[in-house]
Write a protein that holds these residues in place. Structure first.
Motif, PDB file in Angstrom:
ATOM      1  N   LEU A 131      -3.155  12.477  -1.895  1.00  0.00           N
ATOM      2  CA  LEU A 131      -3.380  11.041  -1.872  1.00  0.00           C
ATOM      3  C   LEU A 131      -3.379  10.663  -0.403  1.00  0.00           C
ATOM      4  O   LEU A 131      -2.586  11.170   0.372  1.00  0.00           O
ATOM      5  CB  LEU A 131      -2.256  10.311  -2.592  1.00  0.00           C
ATOM      6  CG  LEU A 131      -2.104  10.612  -4.078  1.00  0.00           C
ATOM      7  CD1 LEU A 131      -0.914   9.882  -4.631  1.00  0.00           C
ATOM      8  CD2 LEU A 131      -3.357  10.197  -4.817  1.00  0.00           C
ATOM      9  N   TYR A 132      -4.271   9.760  -0.048  1.00  0.00           N
ATOM     10  CA  TYR A 132      -4.433   9.476   1.369  1.00  0.00           C
ATOM     11  C   TYR A 132      -3.909   8.087   1.709  1.00  0.00           C
ATOM     12  O   TYR A 132      -4.107   7.137   0.950  1.00  0.00           O
ATOM     13  CB  TYR A 132      -5.913   9.564   1.729  1.00  0.00           C
ATOM     14  CG  TYR A 132      -6.216   9.269   3.171  1.00  0.00           C
ATOM     15  CD1 TYR A 132      -6.092  10.261   4.128  1.00  0.00           C
ATOM     16  CD2 TYR A 132      -6.612   8.003   3.576  1.00  0.00           C
ATOM     17  CE1 TYR A 132      -6.378  10.001   5.455  1.00  0.00           C
ATOM     18  CE2 TYR A 132      -6.896   7.738   4.900  1.00  0.00           C
ATOM     19  CZ  TYR A 132      -6.775   8.744   5.831  1.00  0.00           C
ATOM     20  OH  TYR A 132      -7.062   8.484   7.150  1.00  0.00           O
ATOM     21  N   GLU A 138       0.829  -1.189   0.000  1.00  0.00           N
ATOM     22  CA  GLU A 138       0.000   0.000   0.000  1.00  0.00           C
ATOM     23  C   GLU A 138       0.876   1.257   0.000  1.00  0.00           C
ATOM     24  O   GLU A 138       0.674   2.165  -0.808  1.00  0.00           O
ATOM     25  CB  GLU A 138      -0.870  -0.049   1.246  1.00  0.00           C
ATOM     26  CG  GLU A 138      -2.016   0.891   1.171  1.00  0.00           C
ATOM     27  CD  GLU A 138      -2.835   0.844   2.429  1.00  0.00           C
ATOM     28  OE1 GLU A 138      -2.645  -0.075   3.251  1.00  0.00           O
ATOM     29  OE2 GLU A 138      -3.656   1.748   2.588  1.00  0.00           O
ATOM     30  N   THR A 175       2.678   1.694  -3.284  1.00  0.00           N
ATOM     31  CA  THR A 175       1.787   2.146  -4.359  1.00  0.00           C
ATOM     32  C   THR A 175       1.502   3.634  -4.238  1.00  0.00           C
ATOM     33  O   THR A 175       1.522   4.369  -5.226  1.00  0.00           O
ATOM     34  CB  THR A 175       0.444   1.381  -4.304  1.00  0.00           C
ATOM     35  OG1 THR A 175       0.712  -0.001  -4.203  1.00  0.00           O
ATOM     36  CG2 THR A 175      -0.385   1.662  -5.523  1.00  0.00           C
ATOM     37  N   VAL A 176       1.258   4.070  -3.012  1.00  0.00           N
ATOM     38  CA  VAL A 176       0.924   5.481  -2.822  1.00  0.00           C
ATOM     39  C   VAL A 176       2.113   6.370  -3.177  1.00  0.00           C
ATOM     40  O   VAL A 176       1.958   7.395  -3.853  1.00  0.00           O
ATOM     41  CB  VAL A 176       0.448   5.725  -1.372  1.00  0.00           C
ATOM     42  CG1 VAL A 176       0.303   7.203  -1.126  1.00  0.00           C
ATOM     43  CG2 VAL A 176      -0.865   5.027  -1.127  1.00  0.00           C
ATOM     44  N   TYR A 200       4.530   5.674  -5.197  1.00  0.00           N
ATOM     45  CA  TYR A 200       4.687   5.608  -6.655  1.00  0.00           C
ATOM     46  C   TYR A 200       3.711   6.552  -7.349  1.00  0.00           C
ATOM     47  O   TYR A 200       4.079   7.333  -8.235  1.00  0.00           O
ATOM     48  CB  TYR A 200       4.462   4.158  -7.095  1.00  0.00           C
ATOM     49  CG  TYR A 200       4.321   3.973  -8.590  1.00  0.00           C
ATOM     50  CD1 TYR A 200       5.443   3.901  -9.409  1.00  0.00           C
ATOM     51  CD2 TYR A 200       3.061   3.867  -9.168  1.00  0.00           C
ATOM     52  CE1 TYR A 200       5.312   3.735 -10.774  1.00  0.00           C
ATOM     53  CE2 TYR A 200       2.923   3.703 -10.534  1.00  0.00           C
ATOM     54  CZ  TYR A 200       4.049   3.637 -11.326  1.00  0.00           C
ATOM     55  OH  TYR A 200       3.910   3.483 -12.681  1.00  0.00           O
ATOM     56  N   LEU A 201       2.455   6.495  -6.908  1.00  0.00           N
ATOM     57  CA  LEU A 201       1.435   7.357  -7.526  1.00  0.00           C
ATOM     58  C   LEU A 201       1.716   8.828  -7.253  1.00  0.00           C
ATOM     59  O   LEU A 201       1.480   9.684  -8.099  1.00  0.00           O
ATOM     60  CB  LEU A 201       0.048   6.991  -7.001  1.00  0.00           C
ATOM     61  CG  LEU A 201      -0.572   5.750  -7.606  1.00  0.00           C
ATOM     62  CD1 LEU A 201      -1.879   5.427  -6.923  1.00  0.00           C
ATOM     63  CD2 LEU A 201      -0.794   5.933  -9.100  1.00  0.00           C
TER      64      LEU A 201
END
Lengths: 460, 313
Positions: free
Chosen positions: B207-208, B26, B29-30, B32-33
């Motif tokens: 982004l949370y 998780e 991914t965050v 990276y985004l």
């Protein structure tokens, strides 16, 4: 896929998660970047862009599998490994068996699940489109209903018959066993499909239902007592948003009021290093540090509204650090710590639990005396006292001198009363005796009035 | 210094691990985004689960300087963005007095002198006298930076609104100098301990990610990585003890950083096993409230008694 994500976002909104257009655009970009092939990455991309509050993560996790599957395997074709002869046998056996379950048997034995249309029809037969207030809790019930419509109960019996018949027809026992295993797998997969479809259908219906709900402006004008559960939820959201708005409004006001008179002492001291030339000006800070003492009636007559006011206290305490909160029915309870330590829902639950409603046992007078004895030091000239209640005292002693004493000590005394002014003083209401002692009295029956009252309270 | 490119979530994860940070899928991914979409990351969760550490690790992994801004009540623009250095300006004026006298020597009138002085104004309102605070430093940097806005929930709502403006445009206007536009968008991490609700506008732009306490296995992995000297068996016992403590209703749960402190303490004390005496002596490393320590002791004793009772049986 695009439509799917759109529907999913609508479902999130319908279940109370606030998703803005900008956020859904972010979700698009994230999914474009990570691709939708990897389920896990896809889920995380949607979650991080759409969900911004920890409690909402749970809703997301509930809804996600309904729209993007749980990754359950599709139905398989059990006949692939059969010889043409054996296939023929199977066909014959099936034809001679029950007609009514033909459809179900066919899905299981051909490995082709129901089409979208067939599922829709089934759901309609199960009455899902007529559900008055769809909720995800009904999923299991509709799922069972759809299974019953298909004849799931008779299925096992029928399958047993089928295997027996095939054995009689001379099919190899090992092949039958294989076939059995495959059919069992398919049965599980089909069950999963039905369940997912039921869940998704419910949420879809929920979306439509949500979009047909009355707009919030109308809700603002309706009295608290006459609301349904769903409307209560909606209003609860509004109270939270209202509090957030008030918070920033109060903060802005604080900023505007910051610059006061020139503080000559500090200015001279600070400018010593500039050889006394006043370069840096210092001003007296006007500090807006209000103190609040809130006393809330949670007795039977106030019960329908009590939850809202507890929520209001919670937000107020969040907003103004020096808030002391009390609740009473026949006696007074200090609930400050309950509101401070816990999550809002828990706090509401605990406070209402601490003071269970009784029969005609409200005693504001006694509660006020208790307040005077134990907590009078909480009230000083900076304190705003807020009393929330209908002033109905069951003909007990209203303890007017004590209330008057409290009011005199306080900067302001504000009374929020849900009753119409015409009702004050009727029956066991002592409102008319309390009224002249208060600085301000507001009638608060609905959210619009509440917003108005809070706004005026914070302004002073 | 070449900029590494992180093409996949896995690459991000490995890079973080290289900097001694165990990232879940998780988190990776965050991050990276955040890089791909150029959005700030808002990390929430209990204290001491590595929210701040994440940005430090990411700065190390990407070889970028970390600019940290600690928020507190009353933080304002002059502390966060920039300030004119009055004292230095004063000093320069004093030292340059002769030069100024030369400049103004031939002035025919007062207004002429004022005009001449005004022409030199730029000298005093140049970047030389601008005291850069974290936000401006992150924006004005020649190389890309990682900006950490720590504990944003402690700052006032008005500061939050101001931050919103900076984070959406990455540009700052200094009236005397003009607008300074960021050459590189910094990667922004915001952390919050959730002591107050943040505004929806801020949340919308971020982004949370909610970082919770790690599971036993994850925590064990962290302990092994950060305190390699601790015996594996002892490490497991220690982590299990901490996880058990988190299940008791304590005023402040032991955080991951406290687990690591404890692990280091065990190494320093050369503990061989996690017996009662060691536990009692070192409990204060984990728990910071007297009441919590007492409660934990009671829980341990109960456990001990239960075990002994079973043996006697």
């Amino acid at each position: 896929m695009e439509e799917r994500i759109g529907r999913f976002i609508a479902a999130l909104r319908a279940s109370g998660v606030r998703v803005s257009v900008a956020e859904s655009q972010d979700a698009w970009r994230a999914v474009e970047d990570l691709g939708a092939r990897q389920r896990e990455a896809f889920r995380l991309a949607l979650r991080t862009t759409l969900i911004k509050d920890e409690p909402n993560i749970e809703r997301f996790e509930e809804l996600f599998p309904m729209y993007f599957g749980t990754g359950a395997p599709p139905l398989m074709d059990p006949q692939a490994e059969l010889s043409p002869d054996e296939q023929q046998m199977l066909q014959q056996a099936m034809q001679s068996l029950a007609e009514q379950l033909q459809q179900l048997m066919e899905w299981l034995l051909s490995g082709q699940g129901p089409s979208q249309d067939e599922l829709e029809e089934l759901a309609d037969q199960a009455g899902m489109n007529r559900a008055r207030r769809p909720s995800p809790l009904q999923q299991a019930w509709y799922e069972r209903r759809m299974q019953r419509l298909l004849g799931w109960q008779q299925l096992q019996e029928l399958l047993e018959m089928l295997w027996e018949m095939l054995a009689q027809m001379g099919m190899d026992p090992q092949t039958i066993e294989q076939l059995q295993a495959r059919v069992a797998e398919n049965q599980a997969a089909l069950e999963q499909q039905l369940s997912e479809f039921a869940g998704q259908k419910l949420v879809d219906n929920m979306i439509d239902d949500y979009q047909q709900r009355p707009p919030i402006d109308e809700l603002m004008e309706r009295p608290f007592g006459s609301l349904t559960q769903a409307e209560m939820d909606q209003l609860r959201d509004q109270v939270r948003r209202l509090a957030a708005r008030l918070r920033s409004r109060a903060a802005l006001r604080q900023k505007r009021g910051k610059r006061g008179k020139l503080d000559s002492k500090t200015t001279i001291r600070a400018n010593l290093r500039h050889s006394g030339v006043p370069f840096e000006m210092h001003f007296k800070q006007k500090r807006l540090k209000p103190k609040v003492v809130a006393i809330l009636d949670v007795s039977t007559s106030m019960r329908p509204l009590a939850e809202f006011f507890v929520r209001l206290l919670y937000e107020l305490q969040d907003q103004i650090q020096k808030t002391r909160s009390f609740a009473f029915i026949d006696h007074l309870e200090d609930v400050t710590d309950d509101l401070l330590a816990r999550h809002i829902d828990d706090a509401v639950h605990i406070i209402l639990h601490k003071l269970p409603p009784g029969h005609y046992n409200t005693d504001l007078g006694h509660s006020l005396r208790q307040f005077e004895a134990a907590h009078l030091d909480a009230v000083d000239r900076r304190t705003t006292v807020i009393v929330v209640g209908d002033g109905r005292n069951n003909y007990n002693d209203p303890a007017i001198p004590i209330f008057s004493k409290i009011c005199r000590r306080a900067r302001r005394a504000i009374w929020l009363n849900p009753e119409y002014p015409a009702q004050w003083g009727s029956g066991d209401s002592d409102m008319l005796q309390y009224a002249p002692l208060c600085t301000e009295i507001y009638q608060v029956r609905n959210l619009a009035q509440l917003a108005d009252a809070i706004d005026r309270m914070l302004a002073g | 210094m070449a900029e590494q490119i992180f093409d996949t979530v896995d690459a991000v994860k490995r890079a973080l691990e290289g900097c001694l940070y165990i990232a879940s899928d998780e988190i990776a991914t965050v991050v990276y985004l955040a890089e791909k979409l150029g959005k700030p990351v808002l990390a929430e969760g209990p204290a001491g689960v590595g929210k701040t550490e994440l940005s430090k690790a990411w700065a190390a992994a990407t070889n970028r300087p970390l600019v940290r801004m600690q928020c507190y009540e009353g933080l304002d623009e002059s502390k966060a963005l920039y300030e004119w250095e009055y004292a230095k300006q004063m000093l320069y004026t004093q030292l340059l007095r002769d030069k100024l006298a030369d400049l103004l020597a031939g002035a025919s009138s007062l207004s002429d002198a004022a005009d001449r002085l005004a022409n030199e104004e730029d000298v005093f309102f140049s970047e030389r006298f601008l005291l850069q605070r974290p936000l401006l430093r992150a924006i004005n940097s020649d190389t890309p930076t990682v900006l950490l806005v720590d504990e944003i929930d402690r700052a006032d709502a008005e500061f939050e609104a101001f931050l919103l403006e900076v984070l959406s445009d990455f540009q700052v206007t200094v009236p005397e100098l003009g607008t300074i536009v960021a050459r590189h968008h910094p990667t922004v991490f915001l952390t919050s301990n959730n002591t107050r609700e943040l505004s929806e506008a801020l949340k919308r732009r971020c982004l949370y990610i909610y970082i919770d306490y790690p599971s036993t296995e994850e925590e064990l992995q962290i302990v092994r990585l950060k305190v390699p000297d601790l015996q594996p068996k002892l490490a497991r016992q220690a982590v299990e003890a901490v996880q058990a403590l988190r299940n008791i209703d304590l005023r402040k749960n032991p955080s991951v950083s406290e687990t690591l402190d404890w692990a280091r303490a065990l190494v320093t004390l050369n503990a061989q096993a996690l017996d009662k005496a060691t536990m009692e002596n070192t409990l204060t490393v984990l728990l910071k409230y007297e009441a919590d320590v007492a409660r934990a002791r009671r829980a341990l004793r109960l456990e001990e008694e239960a075990r002994r009772g079973r043996k006697d049986w």
